[in-house]
Design an enzyme around this catalytic site. Sequence first.
Site, PDB file in Angstrom:
ATOM      1  N   THR A 130       0.948  -0.708   0.463  1.00  0.00           N
ATOM      2  CA  THR A 130       0.331   0.195   0.178  1.00  0.00           C
ATOM      3  C   THR A 130       1.150   1.286   0.053  1.00  0.00           C
ATOM      4  O   THR A 130       1.759   0.988   0.621  1.00  0.00           O
ATOM      5  CB  THR A 130      -1.194  -0.120   1.614  1.00  0.00           C
ATOM      6  OG1 THR A 130      -1.483  -1.036   1.608  1.00  0.00           O
ATOM      7  CG2 THR A 130      -1.391   1.151   1.547  1.00  0.00           C
ATOM      8  N   GLU A 147       9.312  -3.840   2.930  1.00  0.00           N
ATOM      9  CA  GLU A 147       9.519  -5.018   4.314  1.00  0.00           C
ATOM     10  C   GLU A 147      10.414  -5.509   4.182  1.00  0.00           C
ATOM     11  O   GLU A 147      10.233  -6.782   3.011  1.00  0.00           O
ATOM     12  CB  GLU A 147       7.950  -5.698   4.073  1.00  0.00           C
ATOM     13  CG  GLU A 147       7.129  -4.534   4.061  1.00  0.00           C
ATOM     14  CD  GLU A 147       5.535  -4.920   3.829  1.00  0.00           C
ATOM     15  OE1 GLU A 147       4.892  -4.321   4.492  1.00  0.00           O
ATOM     16  OE2 GLU A 147       4.974  -6.164   3.968  1.00  0.00           O
TER      17      GLU A 147
END
Length: 405
Positions: free
Chosen positions: A189, A276
Amino acid sequence: MAVGLGPLPALHPVPGFELGISSAGIKRPGRKDVVVMRCAEGSSVAGVFTLNAFCAAPVILAKQRVQGTVRYLLTNTGNANAGTGEPGLVAARRTCEKLAQLTGVDASAVLPYSTGVIGEPLPVEKIEGALQAALDDLSVDNWAAAATGIMTTDTLPKGASRQFTHDGVTITVTGISKGAGMIRPNMATMLGYIATDAKVSQSVLQDLIRDGANKSFNRITIDGDTSTNDCCMLIATGQADLPEITEAKGPLFDALKKAVFDVCMDVAQAIVRDGEGATKFVTVEVNGGGNQQECLDVGYAVAHSPLIKTALFASDPNWGRILAAVGRAGVPDLDVSKIDVFLGGVCIASQGCRATTYTEEQGSAVMAEEEITIRIELGRGDCSETIWTTDLSHEYVKINAEYRT
């Protein structure tokens, strides 16, 4: 781990654009998770949005309203308000209506944005309860705080700023972004907000953010997933004492375009650097394509390959995986005997085979670096494209396995 991403640079205030941050406690008590942005009256606003068919309720509303009169942008983190159907639209409208009520503007002048967990009802009351505090906090100097306020799994805030002078007047372009996973924007996102005090017509502004996003946000990928909530907004407050830019030409437009594109590139690459679990920042260059699309197809085939990404994490120069990805990219009539592949400055494959000068030690040395360039020469034409991506680590799996726990 953020690869080569240090503290936020100086983020210059943009006259006519204020930001306020408050806590609604959507996911964690006390966490600053609501950001309100106020545009000066008469501002132009443009945006690019996700092409995911399951786009979130706030995206639907923002797309409907962006070409009208916009005064406020309202962002919440911790809840995406996506996959929520008609109740999600009702919830997004309610938060906009509450902010409109508090500020005396029409609800259509409020654009909503959400990021976080998909499929859960938006906690409207919590957000409504945090709005006044965000309004009380409004300041042109709150860019850094807002960059932190829009974060989800990000480890560091992301922002960039540029200034230039035209006819003795200083113009500022400042932007922030968030995103670390579910990143393969396609509007776009990922959320991005960029503001300038230049005066720009809405049509020129829309083309500017579309082109800027296309060369930056639309050239990054972490995991190949396009979010339901991606959007990037460009606001021109018109506070600088210069003529309005109504055409995409001239020295003022050219200088503004460069500044906007530079900010877009900085904050887009910051998303990749903070991907991430990322331990490597990877540039995939594809040259010699017959057209731009086949360069992109090859670039994304390499950038999305789990086998290549895990090899990058392991610092393993498994060049056969790169050749395999190029071969399955769908390029018609691909002549593999013309393909050369480089790791950094090292030629690992020439004319479709292992380069005679290549040694495993050379490849391992390049792969041990934090920043790696994979260059592919197709030998078909003059077109080129560049994609930025990351490796795939144990930590990425851990972060996403535990995302809702």
